[in-house]
Scaffold this motif. Structure first.
Motif, mmCIF file in Angstrom:
data_model
loop_
_atom_site.group_PDB
_atom_site.id
_atom_site.type_symbol
_atom_site.label_atom_id
_atom_site.label_comp_id
_atom_site.label_asym_id
_atom_site.label_seq_id
_atom_site.Cartn_x
_atom_site.Cartn_y
_atom_site.Cartn_z
ATOM 1 N N ILE A 9 2.123 -18.280 -0.150
ATOM 2 C CA ILE A 9 1.227 -17.159 -0.420
ATOM 3 C C ILE A 9 1.841 -15.912 0.205
ATOM 4 C CG2 ILE A 9 -1.053 -16.157 -0.019
ATOM 5 C CD1 ILE A 9 -1.121 -18.440 -1.922
ATOM 6 N N ILE A 10 1.960 -14.857 -0.605
ATOM 7 C CA ILE A 10 2.526 -13.597 -0.130
ATOM 8 C C ILE A 10 1.482 -12.498 -0.287
ATOM 9 C CG2 ILE A 10 4.354 -11.875 -0.418
ATOM 10 C CD1 ILE A 10 6.113 -14.063 -1.607
ATOM 11 N N GLN A 11 1.272 -11.735 0.778
ATOM 12 C CA GLN A 11 0.412 -10.558 0.725
ATOM 13 C C GLN A 11 1.270 -9.345 0.351
ATOM 14 O OE1 GLN A 11 -1.575 -9.979 4.448
ATOM 15 N NE2 GLN A 11 -2.591 -11.967 4.408
ATOM 16 N N LEU A 12 0.738 -8.535 -0.568
ATOM 17 C CA LEU A 12 1.471 -7.361 -1.046
ATOM 18 C C LEU A 12 0.624 -6.097 -0.948
ATOM 19 C CD1 LEU A 12 3.140 -8.520 -4.401
ATOM 20 C CD2 LEU A 12 4.264 -8.244 -2.192
ATOM 21 N N GLN A 13 1.311 -4.970 -0.785
ATOM 22 C CA GLN A 13 0.749 -3.644 -0.997
ATOM 23 C C GLN A 13 1.612 -2.939 -2.036
ATOM 24 O OE1 GLN A 13 1.086 -1.922 2.917
ATOM 25 N NE2 GLN A 13 -1.128 -1.912 3.224
ATOM 26 N N TYR A 14 0.990 -2.090 -2.855
ATOM 27 C CA TYR A 14 1.812 -1.319 -3.778
ATOM 28 C C TYR A 14 1.078 -0.067 -4.253
ATOM 29 C CZ TYR A 14 -0.784 -4.277 -7.158
ATOM 30 O OH TYR A 14 -1.753 -4.943 -7.864
ATOM 31 N N LEU A 15 1.886 0.936 -4.564
ATOM 32 C CA LEU A 15 1.405 2.137 -5.228
ATOM 33 C C LEU A 15 1.691 1.961 -6.714
ATOM 34 C CD1 LEU A 15 0.306 5.066 -5.040
ATOM 35 C CD2 LEU A 15 2.679 5.826 -4.805
ATOM 36 N N GLY A 16 0.644 1.959 -7.515
ATOM 37 C CA GLY A 16 0.813 1.588 -8.920
ATOM 38 C C GLY A 16 1.147 2.730 -9.856
ATOM 39 N N ALA A 62 -2.805 -1.146 -4.884
ATOM 40 C CA ALA A 62 -3.407 -2.213 -4.080
ATOM 41 C C ALA A 62 -3.044 -2.025 -2.619
ATOM 42 C CB ALA A 62 -2.948 -3.585 -4.564
ATOM 43 N N ASN A 63 -4.069 -2.000 -1.790
ATOM 44 C CA ASN A 63 -3.864 -2.021 -0.350
ATOM 45 C C ASN A 63 -3.628 -3.437 0.143
ATOM 46 O OD1 ASN A 63 -4.029 -0.940 2.446
ATOM 47 N ND2 ASN A 63 -5.905 -2.163 2.517
ATOM 48 N N LEU A 64 -4.239 -4.406 -0.531
ATOM 49 C CA LEU A 64 -4.034 -5.812 -0.187
ATOM 50 C C LEU A 64 -4.216 -6.663 -1.437
ATOM 51 C CD1 LEU A 64 -3.500 -8.043 1.848
ATOM 52 C CD2 LEU A 64 -5.943 -8.101 2.356
ATOM 53 N N ALA A 65 -3.124 -7.246 -1.899
ATOM 54 C CA ALA A 65 -3.149 -8.171 -3.027
ATOM 55 C C ALA A 65 -2.396 -9.435 -2.622
ATOM 56 C CB ALA A 65 -2.512 -7.534 -4.252
ATOM 57 N N TYR A 66 -2.603 -10.498 -3.383
ATOM 58 C CA TYR A 66 -1.947 -11.774 -3.087
ATOM 59 C C TYR A 66 -1.219 -12.289 -4.314
ATOM 60 C CZ TYR A 66 -4.718 -12.314 1.212
ATOM 61 O OH TYR A 66 -5.288 -12.144 2.453
ATOM 62 N N LEU A 96 3.492 -7.857 3.058
ATOM 63 C CA LEU A 96 2.859 -7.796 4.374
ATOM 64 C C LEU A 96 2.986 -9.092 5.156
ATOM 65 C CD1 LEU A 96 -0.461 -6.026 3.358
ATOM 66 C CD2 LEU A 96 1.490 -4.987 4.514
ATOM 67 N N ASN A 97 2.974 -10.200 4.420
ATOM 68 C CA ASN A 97 2.977 -11.495 5.107
ATOM 69 C C ASN A 97 3.330 -12.589 4.107
ATOM 70 O OD1 ASN A 97 2.422 -13.206 7.444
ATOM 71 N ND2 ASN A 97 0.636 -13.916 6.316
ATOM 72 N N ILE A 98 3.839 -13.695 4.629
ATOM 73 C CA ILE A 98 4.079 -14.877 3.803
ATOM 74 C C ILE A 98 3.709 -16.100 4.619
ATOM 75 C CG2 ILE A 98 6.517 -15.006 4.514
ATOM 76 C CD1 ILE A 98 7.133 -16.195 1.756
ATOM 77 N N GLU A 99 3.112 -17.075 3.974
ATOM 78 C CA GLU A 99 2.824 -18.343 4.640
ATOM 79 C C GLU A 99 2.913 -19.471 3.627
ATOM 80 O OE1 GLU A 99 -1.831 -18.981 4.983
ATOM 81 O OE2 GLU A 99 -1.248 -17.050 5.880
ATOM 82 N N SER A 257 -9.053 -4.825 -0.863
ATOM 83 C CA SER A 257 -8.930 -6.077 -0.123
ATOM 84 C C SER A 257 -9.356 -7.254 -0.990
ATOM 85 C CB SER A 257 -9.765 -6.045 1.167
ATOM 86 O OG SER A 257 -11.151 -5.995 0.863
ATOM 87 N N ILE A 258 -8.851 -8.422 -0.638
ATOM 88 C CA ILE A 258 -9.283 -9.694 -1.228
ATOM 89 C C ILE A 258 -9.527 -10.658 -0.077
ATOM 90 C CG2 ILE A 258 -8.628 -11.666 -2.662
ATOM 91 C CD1 ILE A 258 -6.858 -9.852 -4.280
ATOM 92 N N LYS A 259 -10.681 -11.296 -0.103
ATOM 93 C CA LYS A 259 -11.004 -12.297 0.917
ATOM 94 C C LYS A 259 -11.296 -13.615 0.225
ATOM 95 C CE LYS A 259 -14.071 -13.289 4.818
ATOM 96 N NZ LYS A 259 -15.252 -12.802 5.618
#
Length: 262
Positions: A9-16, A62-66, A96-99, A257-259
């Motif tokens: 799972i990778i968290q991403l940010q992007y300017l679209g 997206a400020n926080l996408a997966y 932003l992160n990977i796990e 955000s996505i939770k």
């Protein structure tokens, strides 16, 4: 031959603003295309695929996408892969992160709560640098009646008027957990207007162009083109169907955000 597969799972940010949305399409630049090209370059092979938790439209940020990354045959060395991924992604996309996860996790079907923001300002024309982040209306708006209208969206409704070109299989019912218009103190810049606003919406799922249609209706309400009862009618499944046409630009919309629910 048995295929060994590894899951991440990778968290991403992007300017679209310069992309034609998430989903890969022929002859246009999309976020999926750029992310896949970067991963292929870093891995030096194409034995992988990615799935996104949601497919944003053209110019939506997206400020926080997966995304979920499936890699065949060989597991990743995360400490090596992750910095190289960020180094090679375009400057308007950041990981932003990977796990690591496993085959039990399904990024599409896993219940999740999404929060979207739509930034807007009105009155004086804004600085051109604002264009990737918010929508500008030159007319005056009655923000107080818009706040009242936003509250009507909260709860379970048939959102047929807020789904662009639904097909026969589209599920039109949905639930919005919160919806409000507030002064924007979430995203700021020295070139932003002195005062801007944000439509803040939370829910488990949204229809095609739903938030942009909601924002369009609220702007029409603020301009006095429609009244509060018109908003009520668009949400009344027993009333005559109302087809809304005012879809605001994607550049003001942010997946904030996505939770994932337990």
């Amino acid at each position: 031959m048995f295929r060994k597969r590894f899951y991440y799972i990778i968290q991403l940010q992007y300017l679209g603003f310069r992309y034609h949305g998430w989903q890969k399409q022929p002859n246009v630049n999309t976020l999926q295309r750029m992310v896949e090209r970067t991963i292929a370059y870093v891995l030096e092979h194409k034995d992988f695929k990615i799935l996104a938790s949601g497919r944003t439209d053209a110019k939506v940020s997206a400020n926080l996408a997966y995304i979920e990354l499936f890699v065949d045959h060989t597991s990743l060395d995360i400490e090596e892969f992750f910095p190289l991924l960020n180094k090679n992604l375009p400057q308007d996309i950041r990981a932003l992160n990977i796990e690591e996860t496993d085959e039990k996790f399904n990024i599409i079907q896993s219940p999740k709560i999404k929060e979207y923001l739509y930034l807007f300002s009105f009155g004086e024309k804004f600085h051109p640098f604002c264009a990737p982040f918010m929508y500008n209306v030159l007319e005056d708006l009655d923000v107080e009646v818009m706040k009242e209208g936003a509250q009507l969206f909260v709860g379970k409704h048939n959102f047929r008027s807020y789904c662009h070109r639904p097909n026969k299989n589209t599920i039109l019912e949905g639930e919005i957990m919160s919806c409000e218009i507030i002064e924007n103190e979430i995203y700021t810049a020295n070139f932003f207007p002195d005062k801007s606003y944000v439509l803040k919406v939370r829910g488990e799922g949204f229809k095609r162009n739903q938030i942009r249609l909601m924002m369009g209706a609220l702007l029409d309400l603020g301009k006095g083109k429609i009244d509060i009862n018109y908003i009520r009618k668009t949400l009344d499944s027993n009333a005559e169907e109302i087809v809304l046409e005012h879809i605001v630009p994607g550049s003001g919309l942010i997946l904030n955000s996505i939770k994932f629910k337990e």
